[in-house]
Design an enzyme around this catalytic site. Sequence first.
Site, PDB file in Angstrom:
ATOM      1  N   SER A 224       0.851  -1.191   0.000  1.00  0.00           N
ATOM      2  CA  SER A 224       0.000   0.000   0.000  1.00  0.00           C
ATOM      3  C   SER A 224       0.884   1.237   0.000  1.00  0.00           C
ATOM      4  O   SER A 224       1.693   1.430   0.918  1.00  0.00           O
ATOM      5  CB  SER A 224      -0.874   0.021   1.248  1.00  0.00           C
ATOM      6  OG  SER A 224      -1.369   1.342   1.434  1.00  0.00           O
TER       7      SER A 224
ATOM      8  N   HIS B 269      -1.283  -1.305  -4.305  1.00  0.00           N
ATOM      9  CA  HIS B 269      -2.539  -0.972  -3.621  1.00  0.00           C
ATOM     10  C   HIS B 269      -2.565   0.529  -3.329  1.00  0.00           C
ATOM     11  O   HIS B 269      -1.640   1.071  -2.726  1.00  0.00           O
ATOM     12  CB  HIS B 269      -2.616  -1.780  -2.322  1.00  0.00           C
ATOM     13  CG  HIS B 269      -3.896  -1.624  -1.564  1.00  0.00           C
ATOM     14  ND1 HIS B 269      -5.034  -2.345  -1.865  1.00  0.00           N
ATOM     15  CD2 HIS B 269      -4.228  -0.841  -0.510  1.00  0.00           C
ATOM     16  CE1 HIS B 269      -6.004  -2.020  -1.018  1.00  0.00           C
ATOM     17  NE2 HIS B 269      -5.539  -1.095  -0.180  1.00  0.00           N
TER      18      HIS B 269
ATOM     19  N   ASP C 267      -4.665   3.646  -1.711  1.00  0.00           N
ATOM     20  CA  ASP C 267      -5.695   3.955  -0.725  1.00  0.00           C
ATOM     21  C   ASP C 267      -6.216   5.379  -0.899  1.00  0.00           C
ATOM     22  O   ASP C 267      -5.496   6.346  -0.663  1.00  0.00           O
ATOM     23  CB  ASP C 267      -5.124   3.789   0.689  1.00  0.00           C
ATOM     24  CG  ASP C 267      -4.972   2.335   1.078  1.00  0.00           C
ATOM     25  OD1 ASP C 267      -5.948   1.571   0.918  1.00  0.00           O
ATOM     26  OD2 ASP C 267      -3.878   1.952   1.524  1.00  0.00           O
TER      27      ASP C 267
ATOM     28  N   MET D  48      -8.810   8.152   0.433  1.00  0.00           N
ATOM     29  CA  MET D  48      -9.580   8.479   1.650  1.00  0.00           C
ATOM     30  C   MET D  48     -10.106   9.909   1.552  1.00  0.00           C
ATOM     31  O   MET D  48      -9.410  10.795   1.040  1.00  0.00           O
ATOM     32  CB  MET D  48      -8.674   8.375   2.877  1.00  0.00           C
ATOM     33  CG  MET D  48      -8.008   7.022   3.021  1.00  0.00           C
ATOM     34  SD  MET D  48      -7.076   6.940   4.565  1.00  0.00           S
ATOM     35  CE  MET D  48      -6.322   5.327   4.396  1.00  0.00           C
TER      36      MET D  48
ATOM     37  N   HIS E   8      -8.423   1.226  -3.706  1.00  0.00           N
ATOM     38  CA  HIS E   8      -9.309   0.984  -2.556  1.00  0.00           C
ATOM     39  C   HIS E   8      -9.961   2.309  -2.181  1.00  0.00           C
ATOM     40  O   HIS E   8      -9.305   3.199  -1.639  1.00  0.00           O
ATOM     41  CB  HIS E   8      -8.448   0.428  -1.416  1.00  0.00           C
ATOM     42  CG  HIS E   8      -9.186   0.169  -0.155  1.00  0.00           C
ATOM     43  ND1 HIS E   8      -8.555  -0.109   1.039  1.00  0.00           N
ATOM     44  CD2 HIS E   8     -10.526   0.131   0.123  1.00  0.00           C
ATOM     45  CE1 HIS E   8      -9.452  -0.303   1.993  1.00  0.00           C
ATOM     46  NE2 HIS E   8     -10.656  -0.154   1.464  1.00  0.00           N
TER      47      HIS E   8
ATOM     48  N   MET F 189     -12.048   4.520   0.019  1.00  0.00           N
ATOM     49  CA  MET F 189     -12.642   4.724   1.349  1.00  0.00           C
ATOM     50  C   MET F 189     -13.301   6.096   1.316  1.00  0.00           C
ATOM     51  O   MET F 189     -12.838   7.057   1.947  1.00  0.00           O
ATOM     52  CB  MET F 189     -11.543   4.615   2.425  1.00  0.00           C
ATOM     53  CG  MET F 189     -11.079   3.183   2.630  1.00  0.00           C
ATOM     54  SD  MET F 189      -9.471   3.061   3.428  1.00  0.00           S
ATOM     55  CE  MET F 189      -8.411   3.229   1.993  1.00  0.00           C
TER      56      MET F 189
ATOM     57  N   MET G 140     -11.152  -6.078   5.724  1.00  0.00           N
ATOM     58  CA  MET G 140     -10.313  -5.144   6.482  1.00  0.00           C
ATOM     59  C   MET G 140      -9.873  -5.810   7.779  1.00  0.00           C
ATOM     60  O   MET G 140     -10.701  -6.287   8.559  1.00  0.00           O
ATOM     61  CB  MET G 140     -11.086  -3.859   6.800  1.00  0.00           C
ATOM     62  CG  MET G 140     -11.449  -3.012   5.601  1.00  0.00           C
ATOM     63  SD  MET G 140     -10.054  -2.528   4.540  1.00  0.00           S
ATOM     64  CE  MET G 140      -8.986  -1.663   5.685  1.00  0.00           C
TER      65      MET G 140
ATOM     66  N   ASP H 152      -6.411  -6.552   4.305  1.00  0.00           N
ATOM     67  CA  ASP H 152      -5.827  -5.209   4.298  1.00  0.00           C
ATOM     68  C   ASP H 152      -5.702  -4.682   5.724  1.00  0.00           C
ATOM     69  O   ASP H 152      -6.711  -4.397   6.371  1.00  0.00           O
ATOM     70  CB  ASP H 152      -6.741  -4.300   3.453  1.00  0.00           C
ATOM     71  CG  ASP H 152      -6.134  -2.937   3.212  1.00  0.00           C
ATOM     72  OD1 ASP H 152      -5.006  -2.702   3.671  1.00  0.00           O
ATOM     73  OD2 ASP H 152      -6.798  -2.113   2.563  1.00  0.00           O
TER      74      ASP H 152
HETATM   75  C1  DX5 Z   1      -6.044   1.258   5.855  1.00  0.00           C
HETATM   76  C2  DX5 Z   1      -5.612   1.016   4.431  1.00  0.00           C
HETATM   77  C3  DX5 Z   1      -4.528   0.014   4.310  1.00  0.00           C
HETATM   78  C4  DX5 Z   1      -3.267   0.417   5.023  1.00  0.00           C
HETATM   79  C5  DX5 Z   1      -2.495  -0.785   5.414  1.00  0.00           C
HETATM   80  O1  DX5 Z   1      -7.097   2.131   5.856  1.00  0.00           O
HETATM   81  O2  DX5 Z   1      -6.696   0.577   3.640  1.00  0.00           O
HETATM   82  O3  DX5 Z   1      -4.273  -0.312   2.948  1.00  0.00           O
HETATM   83  O4  DX5 Z   1      -2.463   1.240   4.279  1.00  0.00           O
HETATM   84  O5  DX5 Z   1      -1.404  -0.346   6.136  1.00  0.00           O
HETATM   85  P1  DX5 Z   1      -0.625  -1.292   7.135  1.00  0.00           P
HETATM   86  O6  DX5 Z   1      -0.131  -2.451   6.349  1.00  0.00           O
HETATM   87  O7  DX5 Z   1       0.453  -0.395   7.638  1.00  0.00           O
HETATM   88  O8  DX5 Z   1      -1.608  -1.705   8.192  1.00  0.00           O
HETATM   89 ZN    ZN Z   2      -6.349  -0.310   1.600  1.00  0.00          ZN
END
Ligand code: DX5
Ligand code: ZN
Length: 229
Positions: free
Chosen positions: A12, A37, A39, A41, A70, A72, A141, A177
């Site tokens: 990620s 990956h 993320d 947000m 991903h 969010m 998750m 994840d």
């Molecule tokens: C959390 C994200 C993950 C996160 C994972 O909201 O969706 O992808 O980056 O990070 P680690 O591996 O550090 O838990």
């Molecule tokens: Zn993620």
Amino acid sequence: MSFDRKIKIAPSILSADFANFGAECQAIEAQGADWVHVDVMDGHFVPNITFGPSTCAAIRPHIKGVMDVHLMIAPVDPYIDAFAQAGADVITAHVEAGPHIHRTLQAIRGAGAKAGLALNPGTPASAAAPLLDMVDLICVMTVNPGFGGQTFINSQVTQVAKLRAMIGDRPIHIEIDGGITPDTAPLMAAAGADVLVAGSGVFKGGSVDNPAPYGDNIRAIRAAAQKVL
Ligand code: DX5
Ligand code: ZN
């Protein structure tokens, strides 16, 4: 994008250098990452903000393999076309992000991407049951979404096992994840996960100028997961 159940490591970039995404994506792929990956947000669905479709479009040319986006964010539907046009291979939306997940999944496939369904730790595996013929990936998750570096939530191992049984022969990836390390990866691989997302677990100790630790971390997670299969 072809389908298989081999273990895939998806670093990620939430844990990458945000001023250097292009080079970071190249570095993790050179060090053995299978997917990248990404993320997204919004500070509304989750208590953190990262970036949107224009950043995804900017990093796309630096990724040779699968760009796994991903989302969010809530609402999701108004932004699906923009992320598909940015070059996402997989677009994952949360079942909790709105009242119309069925429509969202239709829209993702309609936009030409693989459709992912994400489940928060408080959401039962059964939430995916009516949607199995509409998804290419289910993301379980293993932390509450929003931040990297959190502690793995153990109860999610059971959720993955339930989903694996529910999926049967369908070509659906199970992605996990959050909090993935060489210690937690084997639990999930044994339960049936094939895509292992890891942020801090991959990027720790390395940088674009010193990417070898990325490779060491990726190999350690992969080896730990493969050992139990
Ligand atoms: C959390 C994200 C993950 C996160 C994972 O909201 O969706 O992808 O980056 O990070 P680690 O591996 O550090 O838990
Ligand atoms: Zn993620």
